[in-house]
Design a protein around this motif. Structure first.
Motif, PDB file in Angstrom:
ATOM      1  N   SER A  46       0.626  -1.176   0.052  1.00 47.92           N
ATOM      2  CA  SER A  46      -0.008  -0.009  -0.353  1.00 47.92           C
ATOM      3  C   SER A  46       0.790   1.012  -0.130  1.00 47.92           C
ATOM      4  CB  SER A  46      -1.004  -0.058   1.368  1.00 47.92           C
ATOM      5  OG  SER A  46      -0.070   0.248   2.799  1.00 47.92           O
ATOM      6  N   ARG A  47       2.390   1.275   0.659  1.00 49.13           N
ATOM      7  CA  ARG A  47       2.498   2.307   1.117  1.00 49.13           C
ATOM      8  C   ARG A  47       3.573   2.387  -0.589  1.00 49.13           C
ATOM      9  NH1 ARG A  47       3.689   0.640   6.357  1.00 49.13           N
ATOM     10  NH2 ARG A  47       6.096   0.201   5.696  1.00 49.13           N
ATOM     11  N   ALA A  48       3.724   1.403  -1.311  1.00 50.56           N
ATOM     12  CA  ALA A  48       4.295   1.644  -2.866  1.00 50.56           C
ATOM     13  C   ALA A  48       3.954   2.177  -3.289  1.00 50.56           C
ATOM     14  CB  ALA A  48       4.952   0.361  -2.544  1.00 50.56           C
ATOM     15  N   ALA A  49       2.429   1.730  -3.422  1.00 51.39           N
ATOM     16  CA  ALA A  49       1.382   2.240  -4.519  1.00 51.39           C
ATOM     17  C   ALA A  49       1.584   3.493  -4.105  1.00 51.39           C
ATOM     18  CB  ALA A  49       0.377   1.701  -4.065  1.00 51.39           C
ATOM     19  N   GLU A  50       1.292   3.990  -2.781  1.00 55.16           N
ATOM     20  CA  GLU A  50       1.132   5.253  -2.403  1.00 55.16           C
ATOM     21  C   GLU A  50       2.106   6.407  -2.945  1.00 55.16           C
ATOM     22  OE1 GLU A  50       0.559   8.932   1.017  1.00 55.16           O
ATOM     23  OE2 GLU A  50       0.328   5.885   1.524  1.00 55.16           O
ATOM     24  N   ARG A  51       3.466   5.922  -3.174  1.00 59.39           N
ATOM     25  CA  ARG A  51       4.599   6.301  -3.394  1.00 59.39           C
ATOM     26  C   ARG A  51       4.472   6.774  -4.516  1.00 59.39           C
ATOM     27  NH1 ARG A  51      10.560   4.091  -1.828  1.00 59.39           N
ATOM     28  NH2 ARG A  51      11.432   5.198  -3.498  1.00 59.39           N
ATOM     29  N   LEU A  52       4.096   5.920  -5.657  1.00 59.83           N
ATOM     30  CA  LEU A  52       4.012   5.955  -6.749  1.00 59.83           C
ATOM     31  C   LEU A  52       2.972   6.360  -7.857  1.00 59.83           C
ATOM     32  CD1 LEU A  52       6.219   3.019  -7.577  1.00 59.83           C
ATOM     33  CD2 LEU A  52       6.519   4.284  -7.815  1.00 59.83           C
ATOM     34  N   HIS A  53       2.101   6.765  -6.555  1.00 64.03           N
ATOM     35  CA  HIS A  53       0.906   7.201  -7.727  1.00 64.03           C
ATOM     36  C   HIS A  53       0.097   6.009  -7.876  1.00 64.03           C
ATOM     37  CE1 HIS A  53       1.018  11.269  -5.161  1.00 64.03           C
ATOM     38  NE2 HIS A  53       2.716  11.258  -6.293  1.00 64.03           N
ATOM     39  N   LEU A  54      -0.061   4.839  -7.819  1.00 69.76           N
ATOM     40  CA  LEU A  54      -1.156   3.969  -7.985  1.00 69.76           C
ATOM     41  C   LEU A  54      -1.983   3.136  -7.651  1.00 69.76           C
ATOM     42  CD1 LEU A  54       1.887   1.647 -10.418  1.00 69.76           C
ATOM     43  CD2 LEU A  54       0.295   3.887 -10.831  1.00 69.76           C
ATOM     44  N   SER A  55      -2.861   2.868  -8.082  1.00 73.30           N
ATOM     45  CA  SER A  55      -3.592   1.813  -7.254  1.00 73.30           C
ATOM     46  C   SER A  55      -3.351   0.017  -6.644  1.00 73.30           C
ATOM     47  CB  SER A  55      -4.850   1.521  -7.632  1.00 73.30           C
ATOM     48  OG  SER A  55      -4.547   0.407  -9.050  1.00 73.30           O
ATOM     49  N   GLN A  56      -3.671   0.213  -5.040  1.00 70.52           N
ATOM     50  CA  GLN A  56      -3.058  -1.043  -4.816  1.00 70.52           C
ATOM     51  C   GLN A  56      -2.680  -2.084  -5.250  1.00 70.52           C
ATOM     52  OE1 GLN A  56      -3.969  -1.279  -0.476  1.00 70.52           O
ATOM     53  NE2 GLN A  56      -3.126  -2.956  -0.471  1.00 70.52           N
ATOM     54  N   SER A  57      -4.004  -2.661  -6.151  1.00 68.48           N
ATOM     55  CA  SER A  57      -4.317  -3.791  -7.024  1.00 68.48           C
ATOM     56  C   SER A  57      -3.133  -3.619  -7.940  1.00 68.48           C
ATOM     57  CB  SER A  57      -5.813  -3.119  -8.506  1.00 68.48           C
ATOM     58  OG  SER A  57      -6.289  -2.074  -8.616  1.00 68.48           O
ATOM     59  N   ALA A  58      -2.666  -2.267  -8.940  1.00 67.31           N
ATOM     60  CA  ALA A  58      -2.401  -1.811  -9.717  1.00 67.31           C
ATOM     61  C   ALA A  58      -0.267  -2.755  -9.513  1.00 67.31           C
ATOM     62  CB  ALA A  58      -1.773  -0.611 -10.693  1.00 67.31           C
TER      63      ALA A  58
END
Length: 346
Positions: A46-58
């Motif tokens: 989740s934090r990695a997704a937030e860092r890259l501005h992606l969805s958690q599913s992506a």
């Protein structure tokens, strides 16, 4: 193709990029390395997704593809958190190194126009540097650009990881703190140390401090956080030779002059910072009676980024900022470099 950016990975895309825009090497979509780098650093999908501005599913999808490629789980659930597998641990530094190389050698812009750039430069600096040098850097930068940004980062650990990972563009630190190895560096300026005392204390009318007075007095010192013995003891001995009674220690260079006011303690300080503090505090500055080696302040950058046009511009601006800094201090700065040990400093 979306940029694989080792500094600002939020600009990279994985599943968002069409198949024909993906860079591949040995059947690996290199955009996935950006996702892997973020997940290994954050140890959280989740934090990695937030860092890259992606969805958690992506991001979960990217992890699945990475697990297939490396034939390894990479991140495994241990209790309530994710831990890196041994394979992931071996990949961590290599992946970051690849991204830095790609960003600096392949994707870097051939020229840098500060007036048109919104680049954010990340500098690891002490609060001393933030006070005496950085204001001049920002003033000069403001003449060239209203869109270039700066992020000042503290030295919380040996800075090698931040430099090599691309998380910091420049280190502005004493020579003793620069990272060893092949990364280039350049001297910015030298600094001598002076003694700051309260103008209402027992040294209020002294023309000089004797070695006996200095060693017998109580002292305020700065010591870096995160140091253990014997490293701390060695650092204090080098920085404050002759000091026997440390009555107050602080993690901040900027706090030191405030902590001598109202007392008979002595603070051995950077000359430039002491003169800056004297503008607003009731201080007298005296030459240090015991020899202390000059501090050499350097800037250091990653070897892959020597020809980065933005960093070339920034390094030149820093050298210009040093001239502005000492011009403002005027004759007082010049006096620091030739202490006679018997006079009150101007």
């Amino acid at each position: 193709m979306p940029r694989i950016d080792a500094v600002n990975t939020s600009r990279a895309g994985m599943d968002l990029a069409p198949a024909h825009q993906r860079m591949r090497f040995n059947k690996l979509d290199l955009n996935l390395l950006v996702a892997l780098d973020a997940m290994l650093a954050e140890r959280s999908i989740s934090r990695a997704a937030e860092r890259l501005h992606l969805s958690q599913s992506a991001m979960s999808n990217a992890l699945g593809r990475l697990r297939d490629y490396f034939d390894d789980e990479l991140l495994v659930q241990v209790g309530r958190k994710l831990e890196l597998t041994p394979r992931a641990e071996t990949l961590k530094e290599s992946v970051r190194d690849v991204l830095v190389r790609v960003d600096s050698a392949i994707l870097a812009q051939p020229r840098f126009d500060p007036a048109q750039s919104d680049r954010c430069f990340r500098l690891i600096v002490s609060d001393y540097t933030s006070m005496v040098l950085v204001p001049h850097l920002l003033a000069l930068a403001g003449r060239h650009s209203h869109t270039v940004r700066f992020e000042l980062l503290p030295l919380l650990q040996p800075p090698l990881r931040e430099l090599e990972s691309g998380e910091a563009d420049l280190l502005i630190l004493p020579t003793e703190y620069r990272t060893p190895g092949e990364h280039p560096y350049e001297l910015l300026f030298e600094e001598q140390f002076v003694c700051a005392v309260w103008s209402g204390g027992c040294f209020a009318h002294a023309d000089r401090l004797t070695a006996e007075q200095y060693t017998a007095a109580g002292h305020v010192v700065m010591q870096p956080s995160g140091m253990d013995e014997p490293t701390r003891a060695g650092w204090l001995k080098r920085r404050y030779p002759g000091v026997r009674r440390i009555e107050v220690s602080t993690y901040s260079f900027a706090a030191v002059p405030y902590l001598v006011v109202g007392t008979d303690r002595i603070a051995t300080m950077h000359g430039r910072l002491a003169r800056l503090a004297r503008k607003s505090l009731p201080l007298r500055l005296l030459a240090a009676p015991l020899p202390s080696p000059a501090l050499q302040q350097t800037m250091q950058w990653h070897k892959y980024r020597t020809m980065d046009p933005g960093l070339v511009w920034l390094r030149g601006l820093l050298q210009e900022a040093v001239l502005c800094m000492d011009a403002e201090l005027g004759a007082a700065a010049a006096a620091t470099a030739s202490l006679g040990g018997v006079r009150v400093l101007p």
